[in-house]
Design a protein around this motif. Structure first.
Motif: not given
Length: 75
Positions: A1-18
């Motif tokens: 498992m990987k962890w990510a620290n996201h600052p306010a406003g961080d985003a993935r705007d593009a749609w993704s799917s698995t």
């Protein structure tokens, strides 16, 4: 498992799917953290809040506040 620290406003705007796996997003610290899945939005606000979505469901996200969440965990 990987962890990510996201600052306010961080985003993935593009749609993704698995195509081959379910995905779990769990809020570990901070928040709120918004997940858009298909045509529904879920806002994770408290430690332990989570959302699970299935294969082929389009998703994107945005950290509405500073947040820590797993990145790349698929049960």
């Amino acid at each position: 498992m990987k962890w990510a620290n996201h600052p306010a406003g961080d985003a993935r705007d593009a749609w993704s799917s698995t195509a081959d796996a379910r995905t779990l997003t769990l809020l570990v610290a901070g928040g709120p953290f918004r997940i858009d899945v298909d045509d529904e939005s879920v806002v994770l606000c408290d430690f332990g809040d989570y959302v699970v979505f299935g294969p082929d469901q389009a998703h994107r996200w945005q950290a509405l506040g500073e947040a820590t969440a797993p990145a790349g965990f698929r049960p």
